[in-house]
Design an enzyme around this catalytic site. Structure first.
Site, PDB file in Angstrom:
ATOM      1  N   SER A 262       1.006  -1.296   0.317  1.00 23.67           N
ATOM      2  CA  SER A 262      -0.005   0.255   0.025  1.00 23.67           C
ATOM      3  C   SER A 262       0.824   1.186  -0.144  1.00 23.67           C
ATOM      4  O   SER A 262       1.955   0.911   0.679  1.00 23.67           O
ATOM      5  CB  SER A 262      -0.849  -0.062   0.852  1.00 23.67           C
ATOM      6  OG  SER A 262      -0.170   0.370   2.685  1.00 23.67           O
ATOM      7  N   LYS A 263       0.046   2.304  -0.212  1.00 22.09           N
ATOM      8  CA  LYS A 263       0.428   3.820  -0.328  1.00 22.09           C
ATOM      9  C   LYS A 263       1.521   4.035   1.372  1.00 22.09           C
ATOM     10  O   LYS A 263       3.029   4.546   1.454  1.00 22.09           O
ATOM     11  CB  LYS A 263      -0.182   4.523  -0.077  1.00 22.09           C
ATOM     12  CG  LYS A 263       0.889   5.812  -0.586  1.00 22.09           C
ATOM     13  CD  LYS A 263      -0.266   7.300  -0.993  1.00 22.09           C
ATOM     14  CE  LYS A 263       0.060   9.193  -0.921  1.00 22.09           C
ATOM     15  NZ  LYS A 263      -0.928   9.108  -0.254  1.00 22.09           N
ATOM     16  N   ARG A 264       1.203   3.733   2.138  1.00 20.30           N
ATOM     17  CA  ARG A 264       1.248   3.841   3.385  1.00 20.30           C
ATOM     18  C   ARG A 264       2.915   2.802   3.649  1.00 20.30           C
ATOM     19  O   ARG A 264       4.051   3.265   4.097  1.00 20.30           O
ATOM     20  CB  ARG A 264       0.440   3.181   4.370  1.00 20.30           C
ATOM     21  CG  ARG A 264      -0.885   4.043   4.726  1.00 20.30           C
ATOM     22  CD  ARG A 264      -1.130   4.261   5.975  1.00 20.30           C
ATOM     23  NE  ARG A 264       0.028   3.999   7.255  1.00 20.30           N
ATOM     24  CZ  ARG A 264      -0.287   3.554   8.320  1.00 20.30           C
ATOM     25  NH1 ARG A 264      -1.712   2.931   7.822  1.00 20.30           N
ATOM     26  NH2 ARG A 264       0.671   2.798   9.042  1.00 20.30           N
ATOM     27  N   GLY A 266       4.909   2.761   1.040  1.00 19.61           N
ATOM     28  CA  GLY A 266       6.195   2.968   0.851  1.00 19.61           C
ATOM     29  C   GLY A 266       6.182   3.990   2.041  1.00 19.61           C
ATOM     30  O   GLY A 266       7.526   4.544   2.464  1.00 19.61           O
ATOM     31  N   GLU A 267       5.789   5.168   2.835  1.00 15.31           N
ATOM     32  CA  GLU A 267       5.369   5.775   3.701  1.00 15.31           C
ATOM     33  C   GLU A 267       6.218   5.616   4.818  1.00 15.31           C
ATOM     34  O   GLU A 267       7.776   6.162   4.745  1.00 15.31           O
ATOM     35  CB  GLU A 267       4.687   6.504   4.080  1.00 15.31           C
ATOM     36  CG  GLU A 267       3.626   7.384   2.609  1.00 15.31           C
ATOM     37  CD  GLU A 267       2.011   7.888   3.138  1.00 15.31           C
ATOM     38  OE1 GLU A 267       1.578   8.282   2.258  1.00 15.31           O
ATOM     39  OE2 GLU A 267       1.115   7.580   3.764  1.00 15.31           O
TER      40      GLU A 267
END
Ligand code: GLU
Length: 498
Positions: A262-264, A266-267
């Site tokens: 998910s995008k999270r 990556g963060e």
């Protein structure tokens, strides 16, 4: 004659392209090119509520950046356009009506309040409400109402949707190139809405109609669409059309643990999940990745060549790619491996190209140097770099004298007697006519021998004063590049300062 292979990438413009979407596009591209076919981009924007400004442009730019342009699509009209579903909307209703005529779909007038109530009632009994064969006659639709009632409701402008009448008690055999045969009991399927009360088709109807009209031969898409395959297969049958072949690609999984990337992730992990920067999220391009590296690591996410080879150019991928070699199970996303791919691709670039990229960075820093000089610097340090943005830290001493000296190294290398030795080194360097790496090495070594000094007394402190640290390539190469005057100047500055 075999029909021409035609595949499509069909994103909804609801935001930036996720790395998983980009992989889907890549596999479609590879399959098309391998088979001499067409790669179509179709924008599935029938859900106007989820439309995001700029998303379509983003998708197109990302594909172009990766070097996988489409053959037909928006702003590249071919024979099957328009390629945005919003521009085709007048076309879908007649297809929904065709199925109503064939008694394979029906009008449904249930209000959302009524459906909510059914859901709640079912929940209270510990059941799930499914709108299908087992209860459709108890609901408000053209199967339960008389013809008059239906006509009346439509004439008075009552809201309706068109639902697919999914068959009762059939065993459906689905085919997927990657997963093989999948058997489904149609009793578990619900009567999906094909056409909405707002006059727009749902994804399912528009997708099937367009794949048919655009003569798509192979549907290659993410595993999240596998649950739709039963309905899609039934729709093809209902229309009496030949279905394309299907291939559902495995999910891309988190670097650690279970679950979809998910995008999270990556963060949290500090790595991109988008090809290009979108709002605050840095993309692969902006993070300094080469498109070749991104294409390379994406290709190996879920596909394997069946050999040990890891580095593939796009052309090689086109040559070797087959859907049969796509794995069924999820592919773990490994940010470190992605960096490794970039490091490998950086080594494959010519010094010329790297120097040009580095020159832009130097420019931004206000550092000026000759292109030929930058090229020599790049050649001596690139081995240690993963990104072009690493170059400066690896090579700043080629462009400026040290502004400080590594303290630990000073303690260890700068001893009693060192300043005197360094002073003598300046005299030795001064005497060299042809100031060139091997010549400097030869002269310094001869002098060390003559003086009966040890290497350890000369070389480490010399590196410290030239570089400011104990890092860097062969010291005589560095001195050769920065030149005689600069080398002597740096030694003198250090003697004065340390
Ligand atoms: N519009 C769908 C998506 O956003 C397309 C799925 C498909 O390829 O059928 O992914």
């Amino acid at each position: 004659m075999r029909e021409k292979v035609r595949v499509r990438f069909a994103p909804s413009p609801t935001g930036p392209l996720h790395i998983g979407g980009l992989r889907t596009a890549l596999f479609n591209y590879l399959f098309a090119k391998k088979n001499g076919g067409d790669f179509v981009l179709r924008i599935e924007d029938t859900d106007q509520n989820r439309f995001v400004e700029g998303a379509e442009e983003y998708i197109i730019e990302a594909l172009n950046w990766c070097g996988i342009p489409f053959d037909e699509g928006p702003v590249k009209e071919g024979d099957f356009g328009p390629y945005r579903q919003s521009e085709r909307k007048q076309l879908y209703k007649s297809y929904a009506l065709k199925l109503v005529e064939k008694d394979m779909a029906y009008y449904a007038f249930d209000t959302s309040e009524a459906l909510d109530q059914h859901r709640k009632d079912h929940e209270a009994k510990g059941k799930t409400f499914i709108y299908n064969w087992h209860n459709r006659l108890k609901l408000t639709n053209s199967l339960s109402l008389s013809n008059e009632e239906v006509k009346d409701k439509i004439a008075t402008g009552e809201d309706y949707v068109i639902r697919f009448k999914s068959p009762e008690n059939e065993e459906l055999v689905l085919n997927d190139i990657i997963r093989g045969e999948i058997k489904i009991d149609t009793n578990i399927l619900d009567d999906k809405v094909l056409f909405k009360s707002d006059g727009m088709p749902t994804y399912h109807l528009a997708n099937i109609v367009d794949d048919h009209l655009m003569q798509i031969t192979h549907v290659i898409r993410g595993e999240e669409w596998l649950p739709s395959l039963a309905l899609h297969t039934l729709l093809y049958k209902a229309f009496g059309w030949d279905a394309p072949e299907f291939a559902h690609l495995p999910l891309i999984m988190k670097p650690v643990g279970k679950g979809k990337l998910s995008k999270r992730d990556g963060e949290k992990g500090g790595f991109p999940v988008f090809p290009l920067t979108w709002n605050q999220s840095e993309g692969y391009r902006e993070a300094g990745f080469f498109p070749e590296a991104v294409v390379n690591f994406l290709a190996l996410l879920g596909w394997n060549p069946g050999t040990e080879q890891e580095i593939f150019s796009l052309e090689e991928l086109v040559d070797t790619f087959t859907l049969e070699r796509v794995n069924k199970s999820g592919a773990r996303f490994d940010p470190e491996k992605n960096n490794w791919y970039n490091q490998q691709w950086l080594q494959l670039k010519s010094d010329e190209v790297l120097a040009r990229l580095f020159a832009e960075e130097l420019d931004a820093k206000g550092v000026s140097a000759e292109q030929s000089y930058i090229k020599q610097v790049v050649s001596s340090i690139k081995e240690r770099a993963t990104f072009v943005k690493d170059f400066w830290e690896l090579s700043d001493y080629f462009f400026q004298a040290p502004t400080s000296y590594n303290e630990k190294a000073v303690k260890k290398q700068w001893k009693e007697g060192t300043p005197e030795i360094m002073e003598e080194v300046t005299t030795v360097l001064q005497s060299i006519q042809d100031f060139e790496s091997s010549k400097i090495e030869e002269t310094i070594k001869a002098w060390i021998g003559e003086k009966e000094l040890s290497f350890g007394k000369v070389m480490p402190p010399l590196r410290l004063v030239i570089v400011g640290d104990m890092k860097g390539p062969h010291l005589f190469d560095i001195m050769d590049l920065i030149g005689k005057e600069e080398s002597i100047k740096r030694i003198k500055t250090a003697i004065a300062q340390l």
